[in-house]
Design a protein around this motif. Sequence first.
Motif, PDB file in Angstrom:
ATOM      1  N   VAL A 143       1.216  -1.354   0.457  1.00 45.04           N
ATOM      2  CA  VAL A 143      -0.506  -0.312   0.023  1.00 45.04           C
ATOM      3  C   VAL A 143       0.825   1.515   0.045  1.00 45.04           C
ATOM      4  N   ALA A 144       0.345   1.621  -0.856  1.00 45.23           N
ATOM      5  CA  ALA A 144       1.330   2.918  -0.878  1.00 45.23           C
ATOM      6  C   ALA A 144       0.770   4.288   0.546  1.00 45.23           C
ATOM      7  N   ALA A 145       2.350   4.566   1.179  1.00 45.86           N
ATOM      8  CA  ALA A 145       2.473   5.009   1.897  1.00 45.86           C
ATOM      9  C   ALA A 145       1.083   6.558   2.368  1.00 45.86           C
ATOM     10  N   GLY A 146       1.035   7.374   1.928  1.00 48.23           N
ATOM     11  CA  GLY A 146      -0.109   8.390   1.229  1.00 48.23           C
ATOM     12  C   GLY A 146      -1.349   7.860   1.240  1.00 48.23           C
ATOM     13  N   ASP A 147      -1.478   6.084   0.955  1.00 53.36           N
ATOM     14  CA  ASP A 147      -2.878   6.532   0.444  1.00 53.36           C
ATOM     15  C   ASP A 147      -3.429   5.319   2.570  1.00 53.36           C
ATOM     16  N   TRP A 148      -2.745   5.769   3.234  1.00 56.27           N
ATOM     17  CA  TRP A 148      -3.220   5.437   4.231  1.00 56.27           C
ATOM     18  C   TRP A 148      -3.409   6.530   5.260  1.00 56.27           C
ATOM     19  N   LEU A 149      -3.185   7.470   4.405  1.00 53.07           N
ATOM     20  CA  LEU A 149      -4.107   8.303   4.772  1.00 53.07           C
ATOM     21  C   LEU A 149      -5.505   8.275   5.253  1.00 53.07           C
ATOM     22  N   VAL A 150      -6.120   7.496   4.470  1.00 51.34           N
ATOM     23  CA  VAL A 150      -7.541   7.213   4.609  1.00 51.34           C
ATOM     24  C   VAL A 150      -8.541   6.526   5.610  1.00 51.34           C
ATOM     25  N   VAL A 151      -6.999   5.879   6.521  1.00 50.37           N
ATOM     26  CA  VAL A 151      -7.957   5.139   7.246  1.00 50.37           C
ATOM     27  C   VAL A 151      -7.540   6.227   8.981  1.00 50.37           C
ATOM     28  N   ALA A 152      -6.640   7.268   8.536  1.00 49.42           N
ATOM     29  CA  ALA A 152      -6.509   7.613   9.300  1.00 49.42           C
ATOM     30  C   ALA A 152      -6.941   8.244   9.921  1.00 49.42           C
ATOM     31  N   PRO A 153      -8.164   9.085   9.911  1.00 49.42           N
ATOM     32  CA  PRO A 153      -9.555   9.741  10.284  1.00 49.42           C
ATOM     33  C   PRO A 153     -10.135   9.125  11.275  1.00 49.42           C
ATOM     34  N   SER A 154      -9.849   7.914  11.118  1.00 53.71           N
ATOM     35  CA  SER A 154     -11.073   6.779  12.330  1.00 53.71           C
ATOM     36  C   SER A 154     -10.129   6.344  13.103  1.00 53.71           C
ATOM     37  N   LEU A 155      -8.617   6.818  12.775  1.00 56.52           N
ATOM     38  CA  LEU A 155      -7.919   5.320  14.054  1.00 56.52           C
ATOM     39  C   LEU A 155      -7.408   6.743  14.920  1.00 56.52           C
ATOM     40  N   ILE A 156      -7.501   8.229  14.641  1.00 55.05           N
ATOM     41  CA  ILE A 156      -6.808   9.169  15.733  1.00 55.05           C
ATOM     42  C   ILE A 156      -8.027   9.021  16.968  1.00 55.05           C
ATOM     43  N   THR A 157      -9.340   9.062  15.976  1.00 56.59           N
ATOM     44  CA  THR A 157     -10.442   9.560  16.848  1.00 56.59           C
ATOM     45  C   THR A 157     -10.511   8.670  17.841  1.00 56.59           C
ATOM     46  N   MET A 158     -10.321   7.388  17.658  1.00 57.07           N
ATOM     47  CA  MET A 158     -10.561   6.445  18.449  1.00 57.07           C
ATOM     48  C   MET A 158      -9.360   6.505  19.470  1.00 57.07           C
ATOM     49  N   LEU A 159      -8.319   6.089  18.985  1.00 57.04           N
ATOM     50  CA  LEU A 159      -7.445   6.550  20.218  1.00 57.04           C
ATOM     51  C   LEU A 159      -7.208   7.582  21.037  1.00 57.04           C
ATOM     52  N   GLY A 160      -7.791   8.485  20.285  1.00 56.35           N
ATOM     53  CA  GLY A 160      -7.734  10.210  21.382  1.00 56.35           C
ATOM     54  C   GLY A 160      -9.272  10.052  22.199  1.00 56.35           C
ATOM     55  N   GLY A 161     -10.518   8.963  22.012  1.00 57.74           N
ATOM     56  CA  GLY A 161     -11.175   9.263  22.637  1.00 57.74           C
ATOM     57  C   GLY A 161     -11.196   8.053  23.719  1.00 57.74           C
ATOM     58  N   SER A 162     -10.631   7.099  23.506  1.00 61.73           N
ATOM     59  CA  SER A 162     -10.197   5.627  24.575  1.00 61.73           C
ATOM     60  C   SER A 162      -9.287   6.972  25.121  1.00 61.73           C
ATOM     61  N   LEU A 163      -8.166   7.589  25.048  1.00 64.77           N
ATOM     62  CA  LEU A 163      -6.781   8.238  25.877  1.00 64.77           C
ATOM     63  C   LEU A 163      -7.711   9.107  26.931  1.00 64.77           C
ATOM     64  N   THR A 164      -9.184   9.881  26.544  1.00 62.80           N
ATOM     65  CA  THR A 164      -9.098  10.949  27.371  1.00 62.80           C
ATOM     66  C   THR A 164     -10.265  10.284  28.322  1.00 62.80           C
ATOM     67  N   LEU A 165     -11.213   8.845  27.664  1.00 63.04           N
ATOM     68  CA  LEU A 165     -11.759   8.282  28.266  1.00 63.04           C
ATOM     69  C   LEU A 165     -10.876   7.886  29.973  1.00 63.04           C
ATOM     70  N   MET A 166      -9.543   7.584  29.314  1.00 59.33           N
ATOM     71  CA  MET A 166      -9.259   6.810  30.644  1.00 59.33           C
ATOM     72  C   MET A 166      -8.759   7.922  31.551  1.00 59.33           C
ATOM     73  N   LEU A 167      -8.228   9.067  31.160  1.00 56.93           N
ATOM     74  CA  LEU A 167      -8.423  10.369  32.179  1.00 56.93           C
ATOM     75  C   LEU A 167      -9.441  11.762  32.328  1.00 56.93           C
ATOM     76  N   ARG A 168     -10.544  10.280  32.068  1.00 57.74           N
ATOM     77  CA  ARG A 168     -12.091  11.760  32.761  1.00 57.74           C
ATOM     78  C   ARG A 168     -11.412  11.950  33.826  1.00 57.74           C
ATOM     79  N   LYS A 169     -11.295  11.492  35.144  1.00 53.17           N
ATOM     80  CA  LYS A 169     -10.736  12.208  35.988  1.00 53.17           C
ATOM     81  C   LYS A 169      -9.958  12.681  36.009  1.00 53.17           C
ATOM     82  N   ASN A 170      -8.902  13.199  35.778  1.00 48.15           N
ATOM     83  CA  ASN A 170      -8.314  14.407  35.365  1.00 48.15           C
ATOM     84  C   ASN A 170      -8.462  15.635  34.308  1.00 48.15           C
ATOM     85  N   THR A 171     -10.155  16.359  34.893  1.00 48.44           N
ATOM     86  CA  THR A 171     -10.943  17.150  34.691  1.00 48.44           C
ATOM     87  C   THR A 171      -9.585  18.325  33.400  1.00 48.44           C
ATOM     88  N   ASP A 172      -8.476  18.639  34.478  1.00 45.10           N
ATOM     89  CA  ASP A 172      -7.878  19.908  33.640  1.00 45.10           C
ATOM     90  C   ASP A 172      -6.728  19.265  32.204  1.00 45.10           C
TER      91      ASP A 172
END
Length: 530
Positions: free
Chosen positions: A19-48
Amino acid sequence: MAGSSVSVDLAEAMATAPVAAGDWLVVAPSLITMLGGSLTLMLRKNTDLQPKIGMVFLGALVLASLALLIRVLDHGVITMVMGGWLPPFGIAITADALGATLTLIGSIVAFCAGLFAMATVDSSGRRYGFYPFLLLLMTGVCGAFLTGDVFNLYVWFEVLLISSYGLLVLGNDRIQLDGAVKYGVLNLVGTNLFLIATGLLYGIFGTLNMADIAMKVAALENPASGTLATVAALYFLAFAMKAAAFPVNFWLPASYHTPNVVVSAVFAGLLTKVGVYALIRIFVLILPKSLEYMADVISLVAIVTLLTGALGALAQTEIRRMLGYLVIAGIGAMLAGVSVGTTLAISGAIFYAVHSIIVMTALYMAAGIMNMMGGSYDLRKQGGLYQQNVAFAGVFLVLGFAVSGLPPFSGFWPKIILVDAAFQADRAWLAAAILVSGFLTTLAMGRVWIYAFWRGGPEGTPDGQSVAIVAPASAAQLTGGAVWLPLGILTALVIYFGLQPEWMIELSTQGAGGVVEPLGYLRSVFGEQG
């Protein structure tokens, strides 16, 4: 025999080329948001810390979406398949100009919403999941815009709906629970219709890959058969519910005014547009013949949606309810483009969707600021805002002109395109409905301006006097950049797309051409045989 080997040509079933390196961008939005959602969920008690981490991922989402759009414009439609299995067996993730454009605009809106929430969502809202829900909502939105499989369109709808339920009840007020019930019941009905239609579609074609279905429908001798007509009708009803089209639109103004205003802004900007996007994919790309014989029905729905939305806005004194009806009126304009079905009309619908995503999000944010300044969402209790902040009054006037379709702002051009397309298709009544709805919207926004900004104060203020009221709890919020910066970004886009519409017109035309004449889409999925 023991020790014998069998040669298997994997190229017949699997993608063997790297797969061409640039084509991996097609999955980047979903991967970024899933990872971000998981990390912020783990940090839910740290509201700052949680909002800062959330904003990092939302910023990364904007950059990835921009890079994806640039890649699509430079190299054409991009397709990746899960596990390397060739379509239609592998689940396709496909980015064309339409999906990549909406992904970028949605990402910008989500970034602005996350920034606005830093000033308007309290520690309790952060602790109970605002940023995880927002990021996972964007997982569903981006996934829906970029999927090439009908069943996975359903799956991404479910992801964004589950997240939206969490955002809707954040705060746990009684009115929010009431709105959530109405929102949930109607969306549950729509989801079931979506699933039933998808099951029937699979029963007919034995595949749910969008490109594969499009080719098989084109090869049918009778693409308007009874079973396929039933599937088309079910899809239209399902997505009309999700887009809040008449007569299944009553849930939107009954629920969008209940949560925190930044949640309302995200919902108004994004969720109904995913329904319209799905209609374009299903009826223009997959079932174009079904669109031909349903065009009159869709036109009628579009006309009534346009007029009921605008008239409903005129009847409201609660600002957020009024904006909810304007969302509905905008859906009518987009449905008008879908009903005509030409490249010009679909490009107008796409441009209008981009405009509506931006302007409705900005208007809900402006309503939140009005509440901070005047202490109420009720127009009867508002007044004197012009004297408090002249710059904000100017911003609201710009947004009012834009949502009404008046020049020189972003709403003007897509309405011109849609009216032109309607006249070219001999649908004068459709064009008239678009213009009348714009006139009624102008009256509704003018009424808000006069009541909230121009007059001296709330009802009962003596003539010739001005009363400037800022709720004490909101004074600190109004001095922070987190309130004004996102509104400024969105307003700047409204002005830019109005004064320099060429880029957006070109993007919309390319997006429309990709679904009306989908040869490039089909070849991206199946190679030259498409």
